[in-house]
Design an enzyme around this catalytic site. Structure first.
Site, short mmCIF file in Angstrom:
data_model
loop_
_atom_site.label_atom_id
_atom_site.label_comp_id
_atom_site.label_asym_id
_atom_site.label_seq_id
_atom_site.Cartn_x
_atom_site.Cartn_y
_atom_site.Cartn_z
N LYS A 197 44.60 76.51 -45.19
CA LYS A 197 43.85 75.25 -45.22
C LYS A 197 42.73 75.29 -44.19
O LYS A 197 41.58 74.99 -44.48
CB LYS A 197 44.84 74.10 -44.94
CG LYS A 197 44.21 72.74 -44.93
CD LYS A 197 45.28 71.67 -44.80
CE LYS A 197 44.63 70.31 -44.55
NZ LYS A 197 45.61 69.23 -44.40
N GLU A 230 48.06 84.10 -37.59
CA GLU A 230 48.86 85.06 -38.35
C GLU A 230 48.16 85.44 -39.66
O GLU A 230 48.08 86.60 -40.04
CB GLU A 230 50.24 84.47 -38.70
CG GLU A 230 51.13 84.20 -37.51
CD GLU A 230 51.03 82.76 -37.02
OE1 GLU A 230 49.90 82.20 -37.04
OE2 GLU A 230 52.06 82.20 -36.61
N GLY A 249 49.65 70.45 -45.46
CA GLY A 249 50.07 71.83 -45.72
C GLY A 249 51.35 71.92 -46.53
O GLY A 249 51.43 72.59 -47.56
N ARG A 250 52.39 71.20 -46.08
CA ARG A 250 53.69 71.33 -46.75
C ARG A 250 53.74 70.57 -48.07
O ARG A 250 54.74 70.61 -48.78
CB ARG A 250 54.81 70.90 -45.80
CG ARG A 250 54.65 69.50 -45.21
CD ARG A 250 55.62 69.29 -44.05
NE ARG A 250 55.38 68.05 -43.33
CZ ARG A 250 54.48 67.89 -42.36
NH1 ARG A 250 53.72 68.91 -42.01
NH2 ARG A 250 54.36 66.75 -41.73
N GLU A 261 59.52 69.25 -40.69
CA GLU A 261 58.20 68.99 -40.08
C GLU A 261 57.83 67.53 -40.23
O GLU A 261 57.13 66.97 -39.39
CB GLU A 261 57.11 69.87 -40.74
CG GLU A 261 56.85 71.14 -39.94
CD GLU A 261 55.57 71.86 -40.30
OE1 GLU A 261 54.95 71.55 -41.34
OE2 GLU A 261 55.18 72.78 -39.56
N HIS A 295 81.58 81.68 -49.92
CA HIS A 295 82.27 82.79 -49.27
C HIS A 295 81.77 82.99 -47.85
O HIS A 295 82.00 84.02 -47.24
CB HIS A 295 82.07 84.07 -50.08
CG HIS A 295 82.65 83.95 -51.46
ND1 HIS A 295 83.91 84.39 -51.78
CD2 HIS A 295 82.15 83.36 -52.57
CE1 HIS A 295 84.16 84.11 -53.05
NE2 HIS A 295 83.09 83.47 -53.55
N LYS A 321 51.80 77.39 -29.90
CA LYS A 321 50.59 78.15 -30.28
C LYS A 321 49.68 78.31 -29.07
O LYS A 321 49.16 79.41 -28.81
CB LYS A 321 49.79 77.37 -31.34
CG LYS A 321 50.32 77.43 -32.74
CD LYS A 321 49.26 76.84 -33.67
CE LYS A 321 49.85 76.28 -34.93
NZ LYS A 321 48.92 75.50 -35.72
C1 G6Q Z 1 52.41 72.20 -42.95
C2 G6Q Z 1 51.90 72.70 -41.70
C3 G6Q Z 1 51.87 74.21 -41.57
C4 G6Q Z 1 50.65 74.88 -42.18
C5 G6Q Z 1 50.56 76.30 -41.64
C6 G6Q Z 1 49.42 77.08 -42.23
O1 G6Q Z 1 52.44 71.03 -43.25
O2 G6Q Z 1 50.69 72.12 -41.44
O3 G6Q Z 1 53.02 74.83 -42.07
O4 G6Q Z 1 50.72 74.85 -43.56
O5 G6Q Z 1 50.45 76.26 -40.25
O6 G6Q Z 1 48.21 76.46 -41.96
P1 G6Q Z 1 46.90 76.91 -42.69
O7 G6Q Z 1 47.06 76.66 -44.13
O8 G6Q Z 1 45.79 76.10 -42.09
O9 G6Q Z 1 46.74 78.38 -42.40
#
Ligand code: G6Q
Length: 548
Positions: free
Chosen positions: A205, A211, A266-267, A352, A383, A511
């Site tokens: 996003k 990463e 994001g989620r 989250e 199990h 972070k």
């Molecule tokens: C979700 C969070 C988080 C996000 C990641 C990746 O709600 O905001 O999991 O999706 O940190 O972020 P980017 O899509 O910006 O790389």
């Protein structure tokens, strides 16, 4: 909102809990033949039985009063009509617009967002069809065989889960998901791939996530090591993002960028262009069916009365156990192998969204919020960790999910799976009394002391609550409805707890510290002193770290 725990509804629930606590579910069933009919409902493709919960009609009346006191109906409307429900980031959370199906507008600050949503869906359709059909060629003229999605968190978990749940292997493309900055994730994935036939989807996003960008750069290096000419990158790297400038800075052609918007969290983003790997894996028609299933749940959530509203009921039951029984975790147990990643996705959605210790206006919360979501596919868990569910000391409410029909029928397998799926909630609810154990042991030929010695170990207290969710088959529409169900359940709870479900400031501190520690690992002086433990660990690592 005033302090939740001082409301009339809260006090009434507390009092009611004292009355309910000694009642056993077995007795509630015995004395009420209509319990299953009353405490079950259908919404779209999903059937929910919530009768195995430690509730009576009065419990529901009181929980619904709490929901009204929290202004839940008003908040549901605010969510759907694009109000800035994410106050700390001043954003709407309009993921419901991404799966809006009819031609009515969805307004954000007076502007209809639907033309943009449809434009990107069309772009996804054209692109996924051309890659799937083999029309899209790599730099050597060969078709694409493998797609690697590089993203993390919300840009990974949802698409990875949907792709594995909907049997992507049947399509013309193999899908891979790389998220971890541990180089093993990328290296082991690329080891088997041919750069000339690999397409990378860089999903971020913000397009600044450490990463993802590091993995993307390493992937580009790997690709160029064989392809040579940087102009070939255009046929092999596409981006999904809200940040065009960052995408261009990375070197991806903006014509190959799939846009989404800051009003998509994001989620909650698998319904947006972040779902591109899903479309590549299962085709755009089935991606559309996923959206349709989610939309059916949206409509149900928005328009059903609270007392017959599946996400509302599940959300309130969660509040009941978290706040009035002290439950700290919640198990999700899908009896479907394809859903083995379902829990990880829902875990992010819930943890989250609900992991907050201040209210919307910044005051400390006055009650527990959120719970640890965990679980995995049945029957494997039986199990392993089910022992804790059956005889452990914590109360762990659980959701059992299963398709009635298998997508991969094989002899007796599905009936065996279903029998286990039905047995576990029954066992949790009913338990086994000392009297029942005694009879059983006597029948097995045991006597006297031997029986007394074993008795406490062989008893099950029962009275352990669960929900059961059934659906005909795990198809795209059903999966869409299931995911949306948990999204809305989470929203319901956030409204009751008066917390913001759409921000995640808790991920920032780590972070920030990692940025400083990275430069210190590379030999730079510390910008700020660390505690003795972190300094000691840093020294320990530095002394043993092979030079790069
Ligand atoms: C979700 C969070 C988080 C996000 C990641 C990746 O709600 O905001 O999991 O999706 O940190 O972020 P980017 O899509 O910006 O790389």
């Amino acid at each position: 909102m005033s302090d939740l725990t001082r409301t009339t509804a809260w006090a009434a629930l507390q009092q009611h809990q004292h009355a309910i606590a000694p009642l056993h579910l077995r007795d509630l069933f015995a004395r009420d033949p209509g319990r299953f009919e009353r405490f079950s409902l259908q919404a779209g493709p999903l059937f929910l039985d919530y009768s195995k919960n430690r509730i009576t009609d009065e419990t529901l009346t009181l929980l619904l009063a709490l929901a009204r006191e929290s202004q839940l109906p008003e908040w549901i409307e605010r969510l759907f009509r694009g109000d800035r429900v994410n106050g700390t980031e001043r954003r709407a959370a309009l993921h419901t617009a991404l799966r809006h199906r009819d031609h009515s507008p969805v307004l954000l600050d007076g502007t209809d967002v639907m033309p943009d949503v449809r434009r990107v869906l069309d772009q996804m359709r054209r692109f996924s069809e051309s890659v799937r059909s083999g029309e899209w060629r790599g730099y050597t003229g060969q078709p694409i065989t493998d797609v690697v999605n590089i993203g993390i968190g919300g840009s990974d978990l949802g698409p990875a889960m949907v792709v594995s749940a909907l049997d992507a292997d049947c399509g013309p493309l193999r899908l891979h998901f790389v998220s971890n900055v541990d180089g093993a994730d990328l290296s082991l994935t690329l080891r088997r791939l041919n750069p000339a036939q690999t397409l990378f989807v860089i999903a971020s996003k913000t397009f600044t996530t450490q990463e993802t960008l590091l993995n993307a750069r390493s992937a580009r290096d790997w690709f160029l090591a064989q392809a040579g000419n940087p102009s070939h990158v255009a046929r092999h790297f596409v981006a999904v993002s809200t940040h065009r400038d960052e995408v261009v800075r990375f070197g991806i052609d903006p014509a190959h960028m799939f846009e989404f918007w800051d009003w998509v969290g994001g989620r909650y983003s698998l319904w947006s262009a972040i779902g591109l790997p899903i479309a590549l894996a299962i085709g755009m028609d089935r991606f559309d069916a996923l959206l349709t299933g989610a939309n059916e749940m949206d409509e149900h959530f928005r328009h059903s009365p609270l007392a017959r509203n599946m996400p509302v009921l599940l959300g309130l039951l969660g509040v009941w156990y978290t706040n009035f029984f002290g439950a700290q975790t919640h198990a999700i147990l899908p009896y479907d192998q394809g859903m083995h990643r379902f829990v990880s996705h829902i875990q992010q959605v819930v943890m989250e969204s609900s992991g907050k210790n201040v209210t919307r206006d910044g005051r400390p919360v006055s009650c527990a919020t959120g719970s640890v979501v965990w679980g995995g596919p049945g029957t494997n868990g039986q199990h392993a960790y089910f022992q804790l569910l059956h005889q452990g000391t914590p109360l762990i409410p659980a959701d059992f999910l299963a398709p009635i029909e298998s997508r991969t029928p094989l002899g007796e397998h599905h009936r065996v799976l279903l029998s286990n799926f039905l047995a576990q909630p029954e066992a949790l609810m009913r338990g086994k009394t000392a009297q029942e154990v005694r009879v059983e042991l006597e029948r097995a030929g045991l006597k006297g002391d031997d029986i007394e010695r074993l008795l406490p170990h062989r008893c099950f207290s029962g009275n352990r609550p669960s929900n059961t969710l059934l659906f005909q088959k795990l198809d795209a529409r059903t999966l869409g409805a299931l995911i949306a169900l948990y999204e809305h359940k989470t929203f319901v709870q956030s409204v009751v707890w008066d917390i913001n479900a759409f921000d995640q400031w808790g991920v920032e501190l780590g972070k920030q510290l990692a940025r400083d520690l990275l430069s210190e690992l590379s030999g730079m002086p510390a910008r700020a002193p660390h505690d003795a433990s972190t300094s000691g660990l840093l020294d320990h690592v530095r002394k043993r770290l092979p030079s790069a």
